[in-house]
Write a protein that holds these residues in place. Sequence first.
Motif, PDB file in Angstrom:
ATOM      1  N   VAL A  23       0.863  -1.176   0.000  1.00  0.00           N
ATOM      2  CA  VAL A  23       0.000   0.000   0.000  1.00  0.00           C
ATOM      3  C   VAL A  23       0.900   1.226   0.000  1.00  0.00           C
ATOM      4  CG1 VAL A  23      -1.703   1.331   1.298  1.00  0.00           C
ATOM      5  CG2 VAL A  23      -1.874  -1.171   1.214  1.00  0.00           C
ATOM      6  N   VAL A  24       0.626   2.166  -0.897  1.00  0.00           N
ATOM      7  CA  VAL A  24       1.429   3.385  -1.016  1.00  0.00           C
ATOM      8  C   VAL A  24       0.499   4.583  -0.887  1.00  0.00           C
ATOM      9  CG1 VAL A  24       3.026   4.727  -2.437  1.00  0.00           C
ATOM     10  CG2 VAL A  24       3.068   2.220  -2.541  1.00  0.00           C
ATOM     11  N   THR A  25       0.672   5.377   0.171  1.00  0.00           N
ATOM     12  CA  THR A  25      -0.107   6.607   0.274  1.00  0.00           C
ATOM     13  C   THR A  25       0.583   7.704  -0.532  1.00  0.00           C
ATOM     14  OG1 THR A  25       0.966   7.629   2.205  1.00  0.00           O
ATOM     15  CG2 THR A  25      -0.701   5.925   2.638  1.00  0.00           C
ATOM     16  N   GLY A  26      -0.216   8.594  -1.098  1.00  0.00           N
ATOM     17  CA  GLY A  26       0.354   9.660  -1.929  1.00  0.00           C
ATOM     18  C   GLY A  26       0.945   9.130  -3.215  1.00  0.00           C
ATOM     19  N   GLY A  27       0.438   8.003  -3.695  1.00  0.00           N
ATOM     20  CA  GLY A  27       1.014   7.355  -4.867  1.00  0.00           C
ATOM     21  C   GLY A  27       0.468   7.802  -6.197  1.00  0.00           C
ATOM     22  N   ALA A  28      -0.353   8.850  -6.206  1.00  0.00           N
ATOM     23  CA  ALA A  28      -0.949   9.295  -7.461  1.00  0.00           C
ATOM     24  C   ALA A  28       0.057   9.959  -8.387  1.00  0.00           C
ATOM     25  CB  ALA A  28      -2.104  10.260  -7.190  1.00  0.00           C
ATOM     26  N   ARG A  29       1.102  10.556  -7.795  1.00  0.00           N
ATOM     27  CA  ARG A  29       2.074  11.268  -8.623  1.00  0.00           C
ATOM     28  C   ARG A  29       3.331  11.501  -7.787  1.00  0.00           C
ATOM     29  NH1 ARG A  29      -0.798  17.293  -8.820  1.00  0.00           N
ATOM     30  NH2 ARG A  29      -0.401  17.852  -6.631  1.00  0.00           N
ATOM     31  N   GLY A  33       4.252   8.219  -6.588  1.00  0.00           N
ATOM     32  CA  GLY A  33       3.971   7.534  -7.848  1.00  0.00           C
ATOM     33  C   GLY A  33       5.160   6.728  -8.328  1.00  0.00           C
ATOM     34  N   GLY A  34       6.359   7.290  -8.176  1.00  0.00           N
ATOM     35  CA  GLY A  34       7.564   6.574  -8.571  1.00  0.00           C
ATOM     36  C   GLY A  34       7.790   5.335  -7.730  1.00  0.00           C
ATOM     37  N   ILE A  35       7.509   5.433  -6.432  1.00  0.00           N
ATOM     38  CA  ILE A  35       7.676   4.279  -5.548  1.00  0.00           C
ATOM     39  C   ILE A  35       6.655   3.196  -5.885  1.00  0.00           C
ATOM     40  CG2 ILE A  35       7.458   3.494  -3.164  1.00  0.00           C
ATOM     41  CD1 ILE A  35       8.600   6.246  -2.315  1.00  0.00           C
ATOM     42  N   ALA A  36       5.413   3.588  -6.097  1.00  0.00           N
ATOM     43  CA  ALA A  36       4.385   2.608  -6.464  1.00  0.00           C
ATOM     44  C   ALA A  36       4.766   1.877  -7.741  1.00  0.00           C
ATOM     45  CB  ALA A  36       3.034   3.310  -6.630  1.00  0.00           C
ATOM     46  N   ALA A  37       5.283   2.611  -8.717  1.00  0.00           N
ATOM     47  CA  ALA A  37       5.691   1.993  -9.982  1.00  0.00           C
ATOM     48  C   ALA A  37       6.868   1.045  -9.783  1.00  0.00           C
ATOM     49  CB  ALA A  37       6.040   3.078 -10.994  1.00  0.00           C
ATOM     50  N   ALA A  38       7.826   1.429  -8.934  1.00  0.00           N
ATOM     51  CA  ALA A  38       8.993   0.588  -8.691  1.00  0.00           C
ATOM     52  C   ALA A  38       8.598  -0.717  -8.011  1.00  0.00           C
ATOM     53  CB  ALA A  38      10.010   1.342  -7.835  1.00  0.00           C
ATOM     54  N   LEU A  39       7.694  -0.637  -7.041  1.00  0.00           N
ATOM     55  CA  LEU A  39       7.241  -1.851  -6.359  1.00  0.00           C
ATOM     56  C   LEU A  39       6.476  -2.759  -7.316  1.00  0.00           C
ATOM     57  CD1 LEU A  39       5.956  -0.338  -2.973  1.00  0.00           C
ATOM     58  CD2 LEU A  39       8.182  -1.362  -3.441  1.00  0.00           C
ATOM     59  N   ALA A  40       5.608  -2.171  -8.126  1.00  0.00           N
ATOM     60  CA  ALA A  40       4.828  -2.959  -9.073  1.00  0.00           C
ATOM     61  C   ALA A  40       5.724  -3.618 -10.111  1.00  0.00           C
ATOM     62  CB  ALA A  40       3.779  -2.078  -9.749  1.00  0.00           C
ATOM     63  N   ALA A  41       6.759  -2.905 -10.552  1.00  0.00           N
ATOM     64  CA  ALA A  41       7.673  -3.462 -11.556  1.00  0.00           C
ATOM     65  C   ALA A  41       8.415  -4.682 -11.036  1.00  0.00           C
ATOM     66  CB  ALA A  41       8.669  -2.396 -12.002  1.00  0.00           C
ATOM     67  N   GLY A  43       6.953  -6.869  -9.179  1.00  0.00           N
ATOM     68  CA  GLY A  43       5.975  -7.930  -9.015  1.00  0.00           C
ATOM     69  C   GLY A  43       4.989  -7.750  -7.890  1.00  0.00           C
ATOM     70  N   ALA A  44       5.111  -6.679  -7.100  1.00  0.00           N
ATOM     71  CA  ALA A  44       4.187  -6.477  -5.983  1.00  0.00           C
ATOM     72  C   ALA A  44       2.800  -6.100  -6.493  1.00  0.00           C
ATOM     73  CB  ALA A  44       4.705  -5.383  -5.057  1.00  0.00           C
ATOM     74  N   GLN A  45       1.784  -6.543  -5.749  1.00  0.00           N
ATOM     75  CA  GLN A  45       0.438  -6.029  -5.944  1.00  0.00           C
ATOM     76  C   GLN A  45       0.349  -4.721  -5.167  1.00  0.00           C
ATOM     77  OE1 GLN A  45      -2.719  -9.059  -5.256  1.00  0.00           O
ATOM     78  NE2 GLN A  45      -0.990 -10.394  -4.746  1.00  0.00           N
ATOM     79  N   VAL A  46      -0.074  -3.653  -5.824  1.00  0.00           N
ATOM     80  CA  VAL A  46      -0.020  -2.319  -5.212  1.00  0.00           C
ATOM     81  C   VAL A  46      -1.389  -1.670  -5.197  1.00  0.00           C
ATOM     82  CG1 VAL A  46       0.991  -0.015  -5.359  1.00  0.00           C
ATOM     83  CG2 VAL A  46       2.367  -2.022  -5.977  1.00  0.00           C
ATOM     84  N   ALA A  60      -2.642   4.046 -10.988  1.00  0.00           N
ATOM     85  CA  ALA A  60      -2.889   2.646 -10.653  1.00  0.00           C
ATOM     86  C   ALA A  60      -3.059   1.809 -11.918  1.00  0.00           C
ATOM     87  CB  ALA A  60      -4.125   2.535  -9.773  1.00  0.00           C
ATOM     88  N   ALA A  61      -3.771   2.343 -12.886  1.00  0.00           N
ATOM     89  CA  ALA A  61      -3.979   1.601 -14.135  1.00  0.00           C
ATOM     90  C   ALA A  61      -2.655   1.368 -14.860  1.00  0.00           C
ATOM     91  CB  ALA A  61      -4.952   2.364 -15.039  1.00  0.00           C
ATOM     92  N   GLU A  62      -1.776   2.356 -14.831  1.00  0.00           N
ATOM     93  CA  GLU A  62      -0.502   2.244 -15.537  1.00  0.00           C
ATOM     94  C   GLU A  62       0.400   1.161 -14.959  1.00  0.00           C
ATOM     95  OE1 GLU A  62       1.093   6.166 -15.356  1.00  0.00           O
ATOM     96  OE2 GLU A  62      -0.109   6.915 -17.050  1.00  0.00           O
ATOM     97  N   ILE A  63       0.253   0.873 -13.652  1.00  0.00           N
ATOM     98  CA  ILE A  63       1.120  -0.129 -13.018  1.00  0.00           C
ATOM     99  C   ILE A  63       0.384  -1.431 -12.738  1.00  0.00           C
ATOM    100  CG2 ILE A  63       2.564   1.658 -11.979  1.00  0.00           C
ATOM    101  CD1 ILE A  63       1.189   1.045  -9.292  1.00  0.00           C
ATOM    102  N   GLY A  64      -0.857  -1.524 -13.191  1.00  0.00           N
ATOM    103  CA  GLY A  64      -1.628  -2.729 -12.953  1.00  0.00           C
ATOM    104  C   GLY A  64      -2.065  -2.879 -11.510  1.00  0.00           C
ATOM    105  N   GLY A  65      -2.246  -1.746 -10.830  1.00  0.00           N
ATOM    106  CA  GLY A  65      -2.632  -1.768  -9.429  1.00  0.00           C
ATOM    107  C   GLY A  65      -4.056  -1.302  -9.224  1.00  0.00           C
ATOM    108  N   ARG A  66      -4.357  -0.901  -7.992  1.00  0.00           N
ATOM    109  CA  ARG A  66      -5.689  -0.445  -7.636  1.00  0.00           C
ATOM    110  C   ARG A  66      -5.574   0.909  -6.950  1.00  0.00           C
ATOM    111  NH1 ARG A  66      -8.089  -6.033  -4.889  1.00  0.00           N
ATOM    112  NH2 ARG A  66      -7.030  -7.465  -6.327  1.00  0.00           N
TER     113      ARG A  66
END
Length: 257
Positions: A23-29, A33-41, A43-46, A60-66
Amino acid sequence: MIGAPPGRLDDRVDGRLIGRRAVVTGGARGIGGGIAAALAAEGAQVVILDRLVAEGERAAAEIGGRFVEVDLADAADAERATEQAVAELGGIDVLVNCAGIFSRTQLIDLTVAEWDLLFAINTRAMLTTMQVAARTMIPAGSGRIVNLASMAAKKGGASEAAYAASKAAVVALTRAVAFEWGRHGITANSICPGYVLTEMGAGTRTPELVASWEALSPLGRLGTIDDVAAVALFLSLPESAYLTGQAINVTGGMVTH
């Protein structure tokens, strides 16, 4: 142990967080956003928590998350949204608290309302999200918590009293978490970025000010989102299992203590 410590984000070996839930707070940009993308890349579910709906849904759509909308200034809503994110993931392994706000006000003009708002979002919201995460992490016997503080937590600055104090509180809170929850296999660390040019604070800087900041770093440049995301990623990996209670500078040498 799997993989090796990350270098540049574009040189990493993917898959080190397969099966992990984040879970990443403030992950919209920005940095979040960079951290959410790095975790998703890796293999994490984000799940991204943010108040910016359009940006959050797109990220979220760009990284396959929610995405879950939240007002972190409202403690009840912060709890509700974090519980929803954990439920949607079926648990949580990594919590990254990146949401924050910035203000510049001379100390003599600083109002209690401004002070309270910065602490509500920058610090109190972290307490709430960590408490929710701990309800799952403690029984599981493991977890990674990464809280974004700031160089201001160690350095401070004129017209940054509320911001610097709120970020210093993040560092202290994170250390307390490390001491209290370490026996449950949970690590907690904070990151203290230096100057990173994101949307936050954009209205307060000029080209001349940016140039003066660049001159403060022995590396001669400001930080990037990837610089911070790489450290957050490392702190989410098994390789960082013996690192806890730290406030890690990502400042290009501007702060070294």
